[in-house]
Design an enzyme around this catalytic site. Structure first.
Site, PDB file in Angstrom:
ATOM      1  N   SER A 154       0.848  -1.195   0.000  1.00 47.94           N
ATOM      2  CA  SER A 154       0.000   0.000   0.000  1.00 47.94           C
ATOM      3  C   SER A 154       0.880   1.239   0.000  1.00 47.94           C
ATOM      4  O   SER A 154       2.018   1.210   0.502  1.00 47.94           O
ATOM      5  CB  SER A 154      -0.905   0.020   1.238  1.00 47.94           C
ATOM      6  OG  SER A 154      -1.567   1.264   1.363  1.00 47.94           O
ATOM      7  N   TYR A 167      -0.953  -0.055  10.927  1.00 50.00           N
ATOM      8  CA  TYR A 167      -1.226  -0.497   9.559  1.00 50.00           C
ATOM      9  C   TYR A 167      -0.105  -0.078   8.615  1.00 50.00           C
ATOM     10  O   TYR A 167       0.379  -0.875   7.809  1.00 50.00           O
ATOM     11  CB  TYR A 167      -2.570   0.063   9.086  1.00 50.00           C
ATOM     12  CG  TYR A 167      -2.908  -0.274   7.650  1.00 50.00           C
ATOM     13  CD1 TYR A 167      -2.936  -1.598   7.211  1.00 50.00           C
ATOM     14  CD2 TYR A 167      -3.197   0.727   6.726  1.00 50.00           C
ATOM     15  CE1 TYR A 167      -3.241  -1.910   5.894  1.00 50.00           C
ATOM     16  CE2 TYR A 167      -3.513   0.430   5.415  1.00 50.00           C
ATOM     17  CZ  TYR A 167      -3.530  -0.888   5.001  1.00 50.00           C
ATOM     18  OH  TYR A 167      -3.829  -1.194   3.692  1.00 50.00           O
TER      19      TYR A 167
END
Length: 261
Positions: A154, A167
Site C-alpha cells: 500500500s 497499519y
C-alpha cells in the site's frame, strides 16, 4: 481461419496459459478482480477466502462461466495449518504452482492512545507473518522454472497517514520483505515484487464510510489523476508482474495510485 485455428491463436495470446496461481483473500475487492484477470490471461486460479464462501464461489462461477479454470479454497492465512491446507489443495486440483499473490490483509485505524496488543498482533499476524508463511509454503511447490510472488502492499508504507501507525508499519514491513526475499530467492528463478495501491474503492472502503465525503475528497485532491482507484486499476499490474513480460523485474514496489505520494 477456422474455429480450431482461432482457438489455438487465442490460447497462444494468453500470456499465463498453463500457469497456476493462488490469490489469497480473493472473495471480494482487489483480490477478486486479480483472480478474474489472471484467469482471463490463461491461468488456473485458486480463489482463497477466509469467511466469505459465497463471494469466493461467485468469483469461481464467473471465471468458469467464461471458460476459465478456478476453485475456491477456505484458509485463514494467518494460520500455518490453514496455509498448508491451501497449498495442498492447490496441488491436488491443478498439480503445480507458478504464481502467488499475497493479497489477504486487513486494516484498522487508531490514534496512539487506542493501540492495544490485540490491535497490533491482529494486523501483523495477517499482513506480515501470514504473507511470509504463505510465501514459505509456496516456494517449496514452485517448479524448476521458478515462479512469481506478488505482494499487495500500500502507499501507506511511505505516506503513513495519522492514526494508521500500525497499519502503515505492516505495509512498510511488506515492502522490506519483498526486497529481501527477491535477493534471497533470485538464484532459484523466483521473482518477488510488490504493488502499492492508493485508495481503492472496495467493499471494505464503502463499509467504513471512506468512499464518500471529506476523506475521499482529501485523497482525490492529493492525487494527480484526480480520483480514487477501482479494483480493475490494480489487477492488470498483477498480471504483468506474473507474466514473462516482467521476467527481469524483481524486488520492485510498483505504485498504482494515480500519482498519490
Amino acid at each position: 481461419m477456422g474455429i480450431v485455428d482461432s482457438m489455438k491463436t487465442d490460447t497462444a495470446t494468453k500470456k499465463l496459459a498453463g500457469k497456476v496461481a493462488v490469490v489469497t483473500g480473493a472473495s471480494k475487492g482487489i483480490g477478486a478482480d486479480i483472480a478474474k484477470h489472471l484467469a482471463e490471461a490463461g491461468a488456473a486460479v485458486v480463489v482463497n477466502y477466509s469467511s466469505s464462501k459465497d463471494g469466493a464461489d461467485g468469483v469461481v462461477a464467473e471465471i468458469v462461466g467464461k471458460g476459465g479454470k478456478a476453485v475456491a479454497v477456505q484458509a485463514n492465512v494467518a494460520k500455518k495449518v490453514d496455509i498448508d491446507k491451501l497449498l495442498s489443495e492447490t496441488q491436488k486440483h491443478f498439480g503445480r504452482l507458478d504464481i502467488l499473490v499475497n493479497n489477504a490483509g486487513m486494516y484498522e485505524f487508531s490514534p496512539l492512545e487506542g493501540i492495544t496488543e490485540e490491535h497490533f498482533h491482529k494486523q501483523f499476524d495477517l499482513n506480515v507473518l501470514g504473507l511470509i508463511l504463505t510465501t514459505q509454503a509456496a516456494v517449496k511447490r514452485f517448479g524448476p522454472d521458478g515462479g512469481s510472488v506478488i505482494n499487495i502492499s500500500s502507499v501507506v508504507s511511505t505516506l503513513a497517514p495519522p492514526n494508521a501507525s500500525v497499519y502503515s508499519a505492516t505495509k512498510g514491513a511488506v515492502d522490506a520483505v519483498t526486497k529481501s526475499l527477491a535477493k534471497e530467492l533470485g538464484a532459484r528463478k523466483i521473482r518477488v515484487n510488490a504493488i502499492n495501491p492508493g485508495m481503492v474503492e472496495t467493499e471494505g472502503i464503502r463499509a467504513g464510510h471512506f468512499a464518500e465525503g471529506e476523506f475521499r475528497q482529501q485523497i482525490e485532491s492529493q492525487t494527480p489523476l484526480g480520483r480514487i482507484g477501482q479494483t480493475q486499476d490494480i489487477a492488470p499490474a498483477v498480471v504483468f508482474l506474473a507474466s514473462p513480460e516482467s521476467g527481469w523485474i524483481t524486488g520492485e514496489t510498483l505504485r498504482v495510485s494515480g500519482g498519490l505520494r
